[in-house]
Scaffold this motif. Structure first.
Motif, short mmCIF file in Angstrom:
data_model
loop_
_atom_site.label_atom_id
_atom_site.label_comp_id
_atom_site.label_asym_id
_atom_site.label_seq_id
_atom_site.Cartn_x
_atom_site.Cartn_y
_atom_site.Cartn_z
N SER A 44 0.79 -1.00 -0.15
CA SER A 44 0.08 0.03 0.01
C SER A 44 0.81 1.37 0.10
O SER A 44 2.12 1.14 -0.08
CB SER A 44 -0.73 -0.19 1.30
N VAL A 45 -0.04 2.43 -0.13
CA VAL A 45 0.96 3.76 -0.16
C VAL A 45 1.47 3.97 1.17
O VAL A 45 2.53 4.48 1.40
CB VAL A 45 -0.02 4.75 -0.58
N TYR A 46 0.91 3.50 2.27
CA TYR A 46 1.23 3.70 3.60
C TYR A 46 2.66 3.02 3.77
O TYR A 46 3.73 3.48 4.49
CB TYR A 46 0.36 3.54 4.69
N MET B 125 10.10 4.74 3.08
CA MET B 125 11.05 5.89 2.82
C MET B 125 11.35 6.71 4.19
O MET B 125 12.05 7.83 3.94
CB MET B 125 10.22 6.90 1.95
N GLY B 126 10.46 6.40 5.14
CA GLY B 126 10.89 7.03 6.58
C GLY B 126 9.66 8.36 6.91
O GLY B 126 9.94 9.06 7.72
N MET B 127 8.70 8.44 5.94
CA MET B 127 7.92 9.31 6.29
C MET B 127 6.78 8.85 7.30
O MET B 127 6.41 7.89 7.17
CB MET B 127 7.21 9.78 4.91
N GLY B 128 6.31 9.76 8.17
CA GLY B 128 5.62 9.45 9.14
C GLY B 128 6.19 8.78 10.46
O GLY B 128 5.65 8.26 11.15
#
Length: 117
Positions: free
Chosen positions: A2-4, A10-13
């Protein structure tokens, strides 16, 4: 995938790698939790090249840098208990300068000259 999951990879969130709740306490988005380095104001001219080479230049790091800068500014001027008009004035001047620069070509064509060529 999924996108999440992709964003998490990538380290986002995610919390920064250097953050430890037992050591640092509550998470502050305006603080850098990585290894401290010499501030730019204390770097000598001959050390500027290696100092710039040590910076992480990937898009995620740049996004985190901009986020920390925004949160520092916001905590200092907007979210302060006794905040004044300084933060809102800075915001309005920044927006005005941004729109002036993106529309500069339109403004330059409408200048009034005393003598016509």
């Amino acid at each position: 995938m999924s996108v999440y999951d992709l964003l998490a990879k990538m380290g986002m969130g995610q919390l920064p790698e250097g953050y430890n709740k037992k050591i640092h306490g509550p998470y502050n988005p305006a603080r850098y939790y990585g290894k401290p380095d010499i501030p730019l104001g204390q770097v000598k001219i001959k050390e500027l090249g290696p100092w710039l080479a040590r910076r992480n230049k990937d898009p995620v790091s740049i996004a985190r840098l901009m986020s920390r800068g925004y949160h520092r500014w916001s905590q200092k001027y907007i979210l302060a208990r006794t905040g004044g008009l300084a933060g809102y004035t800075q915001l309005l001047v920044g927006i005005s300068l941004f729109f002036y620069t993106i529309n500069y070509c339109k403004y330059a064509n409408h200048r009034n000259y005393k003598y016509h060529w």
